[in-house]
Design a protein around this motif. Structure first.
Motif, PDB file in Angstrom:
ATOM      1  N   SER A 162     -35.311  30.286 -19.778  1.00  0.00           N
ATOM      2  CA  SER A 162     -36.294  31.127 -19.097  1.00  0.00           C
ATOM      3  C   SER A 162     -36.820  30.447 -17.838  1.00  0.00           C
ATOM      4  CB  SER A 162     -37.446  31.451 -20.056  1.00  0.00           C
ATOM      5  OG  SER A 162     -38.459  32.193 -19.402  1.00  0.00           O
ATOM      6  N   HIS A 163     -37.134  29.154 -17.931  1.00  0.00           N
ATOM      7  CA  HIS A 163     -37.645  28.409 -16.776  1.00  0.00           C
ATOM      8  C   HIS A 163     -36.595  28.314 -15.669  1.00  0.00           C
ATOM      9  CE1 HIS A 163     -40.609  26.217 -19.663  1.00  0.00           C
ATOM     10  NE2 HIS A 163     -41.061  27.397 -19.276  1.00  0.00           N
ATOM     11  N   ALA A 164     -35.320  28.306 -16.057  1.00  0.00           N
ATOM     12  CA  ALA A 164     -34.234  28.178 -15.085  1.00  0.00           C
ATOM     13  C   ALA A 164     -33.840  29.524 -14.465  1.00  0.00           C
ATOM     14  CB  ALA A 164     -33.021  27.529 -15.741  1.00  0.00           C
ATOM     15  N   GLY A 165     -34.519  30.595 -14.851  1.00  0.00           N
ATOM     16  CA  GLY A 165     -34.240  31.892 -14.254  1.00  0.00           C
ATOM     17  C   GLY A 165     -33.623  32.913 -15.181  1.00  0.00           C
ATOM     18  N   GLY A 166     -33.274  32.492 -16.411  1.00  0.00           N
ATOM     19  CA  GLY A 166     -32.784  33.445 -17.404  1.00  0.00           C
ATOM     20  C   GLY A 166     -31.293  33.659 -17.429  1.00  0.00           C
ATOM     21  N   GLY A 167     -30.525  32.939 -16.627  1.00  0.00           N
ATOM     22  CA  GLY A 167     -29.077  33.107 -16.614  1.00  0.00           C
ATOM     23  C   GLY A 167     -28.412  32.514 -17.842  1.00  0.00           C
ATOM     24  N   ALA A 168     -27.175  32.917 -18.069  1.00  0.00           N
ATOM     25  CA  ALA A 168     -26.436  32.427 -19.239  1.00  0.00           C
ATOM     26  C   ALA A 168     -26.126  30.945 -19.121  1.00  0.00           C
ATOM     27  CB  ALA A 168     -25.142  33.217 -19.411  1.00  0.00           C
ATOM     28  N   GLU A 169     -26.018  30.434 -17.890  1.00  0.00           N
ATOM     29  CA  GLU A 169     -25.755  29.010 -17.659  1.00  0.00           C
ATOM     30  C   GLU A 169     -26.946  28.358 -16.982  1.00  0.00           C
ATOM     31  OE1 GLU A 169     -20.884  28.715 -17.231  1.00  0.00           O
ATOM     32  OE2 GLU A 169     -22.171  28.383 -15.489  1.00  0.00           O
ATOM     33  N   PHE A 170     -27.288  27.156 -17.430  1.00  0.00           N
ATOM     34  CA  PHE A 170     -28.373  26.387 -16.816  1.00  0.00           C
ATOM     35  C   PHE A 170     -28.191  24.924 -17.177  1.00  0.00           C
ATOM     36  CE2 PHE A 170     -29.689  27.745 -20.988  1.00  0.00           C
ATOM     37  CZ  PHE A 170     -30.355  26.651 -21.542  1.00  0.00           C
ATOM     38  N   ASN A 171     -28.858  24.067 -16.431  1.00  0.00           N
ATOM     39  CA  ASN A 171     -28.780  22.628 -16.678  1.00  0.00           C
ATOM     40  C   ASN A 171     -30.034  22.140 -17.376  1.00  0.00           C
ATOM     41  OD1 ASN A 171     -26.278  21.306 -15.421  1.00  0.00           O
ATOM     42  ND2 ASN A 171     -26.966  22.674 -13.784  1.00  0.00           N
ATOM     43  N   LEU A 172     -29.859  21.196 -18.294  1.00  0.00           N
ATOM     44  CA  LEU A 172     -30.997  20.549 -18.926  1.00  0.00           C
ATOM     45  C   LEU A 172     -31.822  19.827 -17.872  1.00  0.00           C
ATOM     46  CD1 LEU A 172     -29.294  19.016 -22.097  1.00  0.00           C
ATOM     47  CD2 LEU A 172     -30.812  21.007 -22.018  1.00  0.00           C
ATOM     48  N   ALA A 173     -33.123  19.799 -18.078  1.00  0.00           N
ATOM     49  CA  ALA A 173     -34.023  19.195 -17.090  1.00  0.00           C
ATOM     50  C   ALA A 173     -33.962  17.670 -17.113  1.00  0.00           C
ATOM     51  CB  ALA A 173     -35.456  19.667 -17.324  1.00  0.00           C
ATOM     52  N   PHE A 174     -33.458  17.088 -18.210  1.00  0.00           N
ATOM     53  CA  PHE A 174     -33.364  15.633 -18.289  1.00  0.00           C
ATOM     54  C   PHE A 174     -32.251  15.244 -19.245  1.00  0.00           C
ATOM     55  CE2 PHE A 174     -37.310  17.231 -20.273  1.00  0.00           C
ATOM     56  CZ  PHE A 174     -36.930  17.222 -21.619  1.00  0.00           C
ATOM     57  N   GLU A 175     -31.972  13.957 -19.333  1.00  0.00           N
ATOM     58  CA  GLU A 175     -30.836  13.477 -20.110  1.00  0.00           C
ATOM     59  C   GLU A 175     -31.042  13.745 -21.602  1.00  0.00           C
ATOM     60  OE1 GLU A 175     -32.448   8.860 -20.437  1.00  0.00           O
ATOM     61  OE2 GLU A 175     -30.462   9.285 -19.609  1.00  0.00           O
ATOM     62  N   LYS A 176     -29.945  13.765 -22.350  1.00  0.00           N
ATOM     63  CA  LYS A 176     -30.002  14.121 -23.761  1.00  0.00           C
ATOM     64  C   LYS A 176     -30.782  13.103 -24.593  1.00  0.00           C
ATOM     65  CE  LYS A 176     -25.683  16.760 -23.730  1.00  0.00           C
ATOM     66  NZ  LYS A 176     -24.271  16.785 -24.176  1.00  0.00           N
ATOM     67  N   ARG A 177     -30.754  11.840 -24.217  1.00  0.00           N
ATOM     68  CA  ARG A 177     -31.508  10.831 -24.989  1.00  0.00           C
ATOM     69  C   ARG A 177     -33.003  11.128 -24.926  1.00  0.00           C
ATOM     70  NH1 ARG A 177     -30.575   6.050 -27.374  1.00  0.00           N
ATOM     71  NH2 ARG A 177     -28.386   6.197 -26.795  1.00  0.00           N
ATOM     72  N   ARG A 178     -33.488  11.513 -23.739  1.00  0.00           N
ATOM     73  CA  ARG A 178     -34.895  11.889 -23.619  1.00  0.00           C
ATOM     74  C   ARG A 178     -35.181  13.180 -24.363  1.00  0.00           C
ATOM     75  NH1 ARG A 178     -37.847  13.447 -19.476  1.00  0.00           N
ATOM     76  NH2 ARG A 178     -39.712  12.874 -20.600  1.00  0.00           N
ATOM     77  N   LEU A 179     -34.251  14.122 -24.312  1.00  0.00           N
ATOM     78  CA  LEU A 179     -34.426  15.374 -25.031  1.00  0.00           C
ATOM     79  C   LEU A 179     -34.560  15.119 -26.524  1.00  0.00           C
ATOM     80  CD1 LEU A 179     -34.486  18.422 -25.304  1.00  0.00           C
ATOM     81  CD2 LEU A 179     -31.994  18.439 -25.189  1.00  0.00           C
ATOM     82  N   ALA A 180     -33.727  14.237 -27.049  1.00  0.00           N
ATOM     83  CA  ALA A 180     -33.820  13.900 -28.471  1.00  0.00           C
ATOM     84  C   ALA A 180     -35.202  13.349 -28.806  1.00  0.00           C
ATOM     85  CB  ALA A 180     -32.740  12.880 -28.836  1.00  0.00           C
ATOM     86  N   SER A 181     -35.713  12.492 -27.954  1.00  0.00           N
ATOM     87  CA  SER A 181     -37.034  11.912 -28.182  1.00  0.00           C
ATOM     88  C   SER A 181     -38.118  12.975 -28.148  1.00  0.00           C
ATOM     89  CB  SER A 181     -37.316  10.829 -27.134  1.00  0.00           C
ATOM     90  OG  SER A 181     -38.566  10.222 -27.355  1.00  0.00           O
ATOM     91  N   VAL A 182     -38.048  13.877 -27.158  1.00  0.00           N
ATOM     92  CA  VAL A 182     -39.044  14.942 -27.034  1.00  0.00           C
ATOM     93  C   VAL A 182     -39.042  15.838 -28.267  1.00  0.00           C
ATOM     94  CG1 VAL A 182     -39.612  17.047 -25.756  1.00  0.00           C
ATOM     95  CG2 VAL A 182     -39.097  14.941 -24.518  1.00  0.00           C
ATOM     96  N   LEU A 183     -37.856  16.102 -28.821  1.00  0.00           N
ATOM     97  CA  LEU A 183     -37.732  16.999 -29.970  1.00  0.00           C
ATOM     98  C   LEU A 183     -37.897  16.289 -31.308  1.00  0.00           C
ATOM     99  CD1 LEU A 183     -34.749  19.258 -28.817  1.00  0.00           C
ATOM    100  CD2 LEU A 183     -37.198  19.766 -28.743  1.00  0.00           C
ATOM    101  N   GLY A 184     -38.180  14.993 -31.270  1.00  0.00           N
ATOM    102  CA  GLY A 184     -38.386  14.252 -32.510  1.00  0.00           C
ATOM    103  C   GLY A 184     -37.108  14.003 -33.280  1.00  0.00           C
ATOM    104  N   MET A 185     -36.013  13.752 -32.568  1.00  0.00           N
ATOM    105  CA  MET A 185     -34.711  13.508 -33.201  1.00  0.00           C
ATOM    106  C   MET A 185     -34.141  12.181 -32.711  1.00  0.00           C
ATOM    107  SD  MET A 185     -32.757  17.147 -32.612  1.00  0.00           S
ATOM    108  CE  MET A 185     -33.621  18.712 -32.592  1.00  0.00           C
ATOM    109  N   THR A 186     -33.125  11.714 -33.411  1.00  0.00           N
ATOM    110  CA  THR A 186     -32.290  10.644 -32.883  1.00  0.00           C
ATOM    111  C   THR A 186     -31.205  11.275 -32.012  1.00  0.00           C
ATOM    112  OG1 THR A 186     -30.716  10.709 -34.713  1.00  0.00           O
ATOM    113  CG2 THR A 186     -32.664   9.305 -34.992  1.00  0.00           C
ATOM    114  N   PRO A 187     -30.598  10.526 -31.103  1.00  0.00           N
ATOM    115  CA  PRO A 187     -29.492  11.087 -30.308  1.00  0.00           C
ATOM    116  C   PRO A 187     -28.358  11.626 -31.179  1.00  0.00           C
ATOM    117  CG  PRO A 187     -30.270   9.045 -29.324  1.00  0.00           C
ATOM    118  CD  PRO A 187     -30.987   9.174 -30.639  1.00  0.00           C
ATOM    119  N   GLU A 188     -28.109  10.959 -32.322  1.00  0.00           N
ATOM    120  CA  GLU A 188     -27.039  11.414 -33.217  1.00  0.00           C
ATOM    121  C   GLU A 188     -27.393  12.769 -33.835  1.00  0.00           C
ATOM    122  OE1 GLU A 188     -26.908   7.222 -32.440  1.00  0.00           O
ATOM    123  OE2 GLU A 188     -28.507   8.431 -33.343  1.00  0.00           O
ATOM    124  N   ASN A 189     -28.666  12.928 -34.230  1.00  0.00           N
ATOM    125  CA  ASN A 189     -29.092  14.211 -34.802  1.00  0.00           C
ATOM    126  C   ASN A 189     -29.047  15.323 -33.755  1.00  0.00           C
ATOM    127  OD1 ASN A 189     -29.512  13.265 -37.385  1.00  0.00           O
ATOM    128  ND2 ASN A 189     -31.679  12.819 -37.062  1.00  0.00           N
TER     129      ASN A 189
END
Length: 232
Positions: A162-189
């Motif tokens: 939604s923040h990226a405009g609602g298209g079917a394709e979009f880029n993550l705002a930051f790297e996956k390791r940080r995303l895992a941390s934000v979501l309370g996961m390990t990178p493996e999870n």
């Protein structure tokens, strides 16, 4: 500080309604600095000497304990951090570091508290912003405690789309390791969670996300404005 920076700061809800003389007084002790990426701006536990405003770039708010570290939030222009510690004259509960080259305004906390006592519009704006921050924390806690890791990732992707405009394709705002941390996961999870979303039409190529079946993903994720809408 350039006049354009003053104008940018004045547009923030926090400062928009305060009296001109109080805004001028507050800015008199403020200064702006340019920081390269990966510079620690504040450290949790230290006194809250300044209110910070991000004019450009981005800042990671994070916390550490017992050799563990987690990302709490990302601050983007134009916004402040960390207001509660400034108002309470209390130690920072989080650390902050630049994620990229960033332009930051620093306002002495004692000046913020002094104008808080003198300007009722500024005081009301602070209360409103702190209330919004509190509600955002509650929503983040509900997301963490009520949803599985797969559901958290699915709803995060829907919000990012939604923040990226609602298209079917979009880029993550930051790297996956940080995303895992934000979501309370390990990178493996996180990696397993992405694979778990493939049956719902989610494809991943590096940081590029493709959602082939929007309705199927939403049926699984069950987005809820009482959790996912951080604007209210």
């Amino acid at each position: 500080m350039p006049d354009s920076d003053y104008r940018d700061i004045r547009t923030l809800d926090l400062f928009a309604e305060m009296a001109d003389e109080h805004f001028t007084s507050l800015m008199r002790g403020a200064y702006v600095q340019n920081f390269p990426a990966q510079i620690e701006l504040i450290t949790e536990g230290e006194p809250s000497d300044f209110l910070h405003i991000v004019l450009s770039g981005s800042v990671d708010l994070f916390s550490s304990w017992n050799d563990r570290e987690t990302s709490m939030a990302t601050v983007r222009p134009i916004s402040t951090f960390i207001l509660a510690a400034t108002v309470k004259d209390a130690p920072y509960l989080m650390s902050a570091r630049t994620l990229e080259k960033s332009r930051i305004v620093l306002i002495p906390s004692q000046d913020v508290r002094a104008i808080f006592d003198a300007d009722s519009n500024f005081a009301r704006a602070i209360v409103t912003e702190l209330a919004q921050c509190y509600r955002s924390v509650i929503k983040a806690q509900k997301d963490l405690k009520l949803r599985s890791s797969l559901e958290r990732l699915a709803n995060f992707l829907i919000r990012q789309q939604s923040h990226a405009g609602g298209g079917a394709e979009f880029n993550l705002a930051f790297e996956k390791r940080r995303l895992a941390s934000v979501l309370g996961m390990t990178p493996e999870n996180l990696s397993r969670a992405f694979k778990g979303l493939q049956p719902y039409g989610v494809k991943v190529n590096g940081t590029l996300i493709t959602i082939d079946d929007q309705k199927d993903l939403e049926r699984f994720a069950k987005p809820n404005p009482l959790i996912d809408d951080f604007s209210t």
